[in-house]
Design an enzyme around this catalytic site. Structure first.
Site, PDB file in Angstrom:
ATOM      1  N   ARG A   9       0.842  -1.191   0.000  1.00  0.00           N
ATOM      2  CA  ARG A   9       0.000   0.000   0.000  1.00  0.00           C
ATOM      3  C   ARG A   9       0.882   1.248   0.000  1.00  0.00           C
ATOM      4  NH1 ARG A   9      -4.081   2.491   4.364  1.00  0.00           N
ATOM      5  NH2 ARG A   9      -5.275   3.787   2.933  1.00  0.00           N
ATOM      6  N   HIS A  10       0.466   2.230  -0.766  1.00  0.00           N
ATOM      7  CA  HIS A  10       1.195   3.493  -0.877  1.00  0.00           C
ATOM      8  C   HIS A  10       1.379   4.162   0.482  1.00  0.00           C
ATOM      9  CE1 HIS A  10      -2.548   5.697  -0.157  1.00  0.00           C
ATOM     10  NE2 HIS A  10      -3.133   4.779  -0.931  1.00  0.00           N
ATOM     11  N   ARG A  59      -0.435   8.984  -5.733  1.00  0.00           N
ATOM     12  CA  ARG A  59       0.032   8.611  -4.397  1.00  0.00           C
ATOM     13  C   ARG A  59       0.794   7.290  -4.441  1.00  0.00           C
ATOM     14  NH1 ARG A  59      -5.539   8.209  -4.713  1.00  0.00           N
ATOM     15  NH2 ARG A  59      -6.571   6.281  -4.017  1.00  0.00           N
ATOM     16  N   GLU A  84      -6.928   2.040  -7.090  1.00  0.00           N
ATOM     17  CA  GLU A  84      -7.863   1.802  -6.007  1.00  0.00           C
ATOM     18  C   GLU A  84      -9.273   1.545  -6.534  1.00  0.00           C
ATOM     19  OE1 GLU A  84      -8.772   0.584  -3.357  1.00  0.00           O
ATOM     20  OE2 GLU A  84      -8.007   1.954  -1.828  1.00  0.00           O
ATOM     21  N   HIS A 147      -3.119  -0.182  -3.525  1.00  0.00           N
ATOM     22  CA  HIS A 147      -4.071   0.441  -2.613  1.00  0.00           C
ATOM     23  C   HIS A 147      -4.730  -0.589  -1.707  1.00  0.00           C
ATOM     24  CE1 HIS A 147      -3.765   4.099  -5.108  1.00  0.00           C
ATOM     25  NE2 HIS A 147      -3.638   3.219  -6.089  1.00  0.00           N
TER      26      HIS A 147
END
Length: 209
Positions: A9-10, A59, A84, A147
């Site tokens: 995840r970012h 992101r 996402e 995401h």
């Protein structure tokens, strides 16, 4: 030969910091997220990684670029299929606002989002993208910066129990011969791997955030 992929995840975005659902909205990383991504590059979990890919949302892209710079990996390749889950009418809303407008909706493990992307659609594009990555780099070890909701849905597809994923935490999967398997929970591919930015139960861990 299996391709090992870390679904990561970012780092924290500005909307994560505010507790706002993002979906396909495209806010940048927060200053804390930038710092955390730079620091995360030194994590030994990345030893032996060959390259990184990312979602096309900035992101995730920015997180991947910062990790790649810290590790001298090749140019980051982006995949729209790693983005996402579309958050529909919840885009930009906080959890209290969602609770007010749709009482009880967030109690479900995977919420039904009005006007949003279905879990089945996210799973289908995520699985197809992971197979594309495995075909492009067979036998490699790849970090895929993506995401939270997508990671949870892939985990569910592979037979696991989806759980919240913090910023800069992730899940290992092995992709081989048309199959996606979770990493050995007792072995070197165990996950989650990092906790650099927010708690897994914090506002940034929401499905669709």
């Amino acid at each position: 030969m299996a391709t090992r992929i870390l679904l990561l995840r970012h780092a924290q975005s500005e909307w994560n910091a505010a507790g706002r659902w993002q979906g396909w909205a495209d806010p940048p990383l927060s200053p804390a997220g930038e710092e955390a991504a730079v620091a995360a590059a030194a994590d030994p979990v990345f030893d032996g990684v060959d390259r990184t890919v990312s979602s096309d949302l900035r992101r995730a892209r920015r997180t991947a670029v910062l990790l790649a710079a810290g590790r001298a990996w090749p140019h980051v390749r982006t995949f729209r299929g790693l983005r996402e889950r579309g958050a529909g009418q919840w885009t930009g809303l906080t959890r209290p606002a969602i609770e007010d407008g749709w009482p009880g909706a967030l109690a479900e493990p995977v919420a039904a989002i009005p006007g949003g992307e279905s879990p089945a659609a996210v799973t289908a594009r995520a699985v197809a993208t992971l197979h594309r990555i495995a075909e492009a780099w067979p036998g490699a070890t790849v970090v895929a910066v993506t995401h939270g909701a997508l990671i949870r849905l892939v985990e569910q597809h592979a037979g696991g129990a989806p759980a919240p994923v913090a910023n800069l935490a992730g899940r290992w999967v092995d992709v081989d011969q048309g199959r996606i398997r979770l990493g050995d929970p007792d072995g070197p591919t165990a996950a989650p791997v990092m906790r650099h930015a927010v708690r897994a139960d914090g506002p940034g861990a929401l499905d669709g955030a």
